[in-house]
Enzyme design. Structure first.
Site, PDB file in Angstrom:
ATOM      1  N   VAL A   1      16.617  62.612  29.726  1.00  0.00           N
ATOM      2  CA  VAL A   1      15.968  61.633  28.847  1.00  0.00           C
ATOM      3  C   VAL A   1      14.467  61.501  29.077  1.00  0.00           C
ATOM      4  CG1 VAL A   1      18.058  60.252  28.453  1.00  0.00           C
ATOM      5  CG2 VAL A   1      16.527  59.668  30.366  1.00  0.00           C
TER       6      VAL A   1
ATOM      7  N   ASN B   1      20.803  53.589  29.205  1.00  0.00           N
ATOM      8  CA  ASN B   1      21.483  53.276  30.468  1.00  0.00           C
ATOM      9  C   ASN B   1      21.123  54.243  31.585  1.00  0.00           C
ATOM     10  OD1 ASN B   1      24.013  52.443  32.201  1.00  0.00           O
ATOM     11  ND2 ASN B   1      24.238  54.649  31.795  1.00  0.00           N
TER      12      ASN B   1
ATOM     13  N   SER C   1      18.011  45.846  35.599  1.00  0.00           N
ATOM     14  CA  SER C   1      18.589  45.588  36.922  1.00  0.00           C
ATOM     15  C   SER C   1      18.240  44.175  37.356  1.00  0.00           C
ATOM     16  CB  SER C   1      18.026  46.589  37.931  1.00  0.00           C
ATOM     17  OG  SER C   1      18.361  46.170  39.251  1.00  0.00           O
TER      18      SER C   1
ATOM     19  N   TYR D   1      11.656  51.590  41.852  1.00  0.00           N
ATOM     20  CA  TYR D   1      12.816  51.286  40.993  1.00  0.00           C
ATOM     21  C   TYR D   1      12.631  49.946  40.291  1.00  0.00           C
ATOM     22  CZ  TYR D   1      17.703  50.253  39.770  1.00  0.00           C
ATOM     23  OH  TYR D   1      18.866  49.923  39.101  1.00  0.00           O
TER      24      TYR D   1
ATOM     25  N   SER E   1      10.054  49.979  37.590  1.00  0.00           N
ATOM     26  CA  SER E   1      10.525  50.628  36.350  1.00  0.00           C
ATOM     27  C   SER E   1      11.451  49.702  35.567  1.00  0.00           C
ATOM     28  CB  SER E   1      11.228  51.952  36.671  1.00  0.00           C
ATOM     29  OG  SER E   1      12.474  51.720  37.339  1.00  0.00           O
ATOM     30  N   LYS E   2      12.324  48.989  36.277  1.00  0.00           N
ATOM     31  CA  LYS E   2      13.294  48.128  35.583  1.00  0.00           C
ATOM     32  C   LYS E   2      12.615  46.866  35.037  1.00  0.00           C
ATOM     33  CE  LYS E   2      17.054  50.605  36.085  1.00  0.00           C
ATOM     34  NZ  LYS E   2      17.776  51.123  34.911  1.00  0.00           N
TER      35      LYS E   2
END
Ligand SMILES: NC(=O)c1ccc[n+]([C@@H]2O[C@H](COP(=O)([O-])OP(=O)(O)OC[C@H]3O[C@@H](n4cnc5c(N)ncnc54)[C@H](O)[C@@H]3O)[C@@H](O)[C@H]2O)c1
Length: 251
Positions: free
Chosen positions: A63, A89, A141, A154, A157-158
């Site tokens: 993706v 997702n 998240s 992480y 990014s979320k």
């Protein structure tokens, strides 16, 4: 536009939450195109779902790659029709001290977890605009709701994905397209099991369960049920929302 019979893309649908979301959507009569990088697993799961009568196709797509995404969406349109539901997702997790995050790791996490949803959304949007109906659900998240030590790339990014959700909801609301995000907490999936086995969590699953009001870890179906709810026609007045599905741990 009826929810049943439409075409959905679920990214990262060969495993964990994406697989459960795919199962829940096909159970409602939605045609599903699964994008994933794990070719073998994708084949196995798609074959299993087809045996149960589902209309589901697998596409090996990274993706984060604009050209692969655009080519795959073209194939989905030809195979299954216009794409009116998108579940972003696919994601990868990252653990480690901030000082140990390399440029490459930062770029990779952002590319998959944030650029991926951007590219997939941009590519399917013309179909939704033409139909004046669309549903986009971004799986973020709960770590983005309060931060998490040793997961800065992480969590960044979320958190970006939550911002993308809110901004797009404002822009696309007048066009009949809703955009929402579900930030899972701890759901037992291959990603979580690998993280626990690799010693990445300083907390045990048992401790997590003991501090979760409903006293259990999440199940992939919990996230899948909420995703289906957000995709239904009846949810047309819900957009730009962060829907916590976390046993009451973060409200
Ligand atoms: N499990 C949890 O507790 C939890 C908690 C918070 C957020 N999440 C988020 O939920 C999503 C699903 O996680 P999961 O637990 O099911 O993980 P998982 O690892 O079981 O599944 C993720 C899937 O994404 C696919 N994928 C990875 N990179 C990809 C890419 N570049 N292109 C296409 N597919 C790719 C993987 O092959 C895999 O099939 C992720 O975005 C994750 O960050 C999970």
């Amino acid at each position: 536009m009826p929810f049943e019979g439409t075409t959905a893309i679920v990214t990262g649908g060969a495993s964990g939450l994406g697989l459960a979301i795919t199962e829940a959507l096909v159970a409602r009569g939605t045609k599903v195109a699964v994008f994933d990088v794990q070719a073998e697993l994708l084949d196995t799961e798609v074959a299993r779902l087809r045996e149960g009568g589902a209309t589901v196709n697998g596409y090996v797509v990274d993706v984060s790659d604009r050209f692969l995404v655009e080519a795959a969406v073209e194939r989905v349109r030809a195979d299954l029709g216009p794409v009116l539901i998108l579940v972003n997702n696919a994601g990868i997790v990252q653990f480690g001290k901030f000082s140990e995050i390399t440029d490459e790791l930062w770029e990779r996490v952002m590319a998959i977890n944030l650029r991926g949803p951007f590219l997939c959304t941009r590519t399917v949007l013309p179909d939704m605009k033409a139909a004046s109906w669309g549903r986009i659900v971004n799986i973020s998240s709960s770590s983005a709701q309060g931060g998490e030590a040793y997961m800065s790339a992480y969590v960044s990014s979320k958190t970006g994905l939550i911002g993308l959700t809110k901004s797009l909801a404002l822009e696309l609301g007048p066009k009949g397209i809703t955009v929402n995000t579900i930030p899972p907490s701890m759901v037992v999936t291959p990603m979580l099991e690998k993280s626990i086995a690799g010693g990445s969590f300083y907390d045990s699953l048992e401790h997590f369960v003991s501090i979760t009001p409903v006293r259990r870890a999440g199940r992939p179906e919990d996230i899948a049920n909420a995703t289906v709810f957000l995709c239904e026609d009846a949810s047309s007045y819900i957009t730009g929302q962060v829907l916590g599905v976390n046993g009451g741990r973060k409200t």
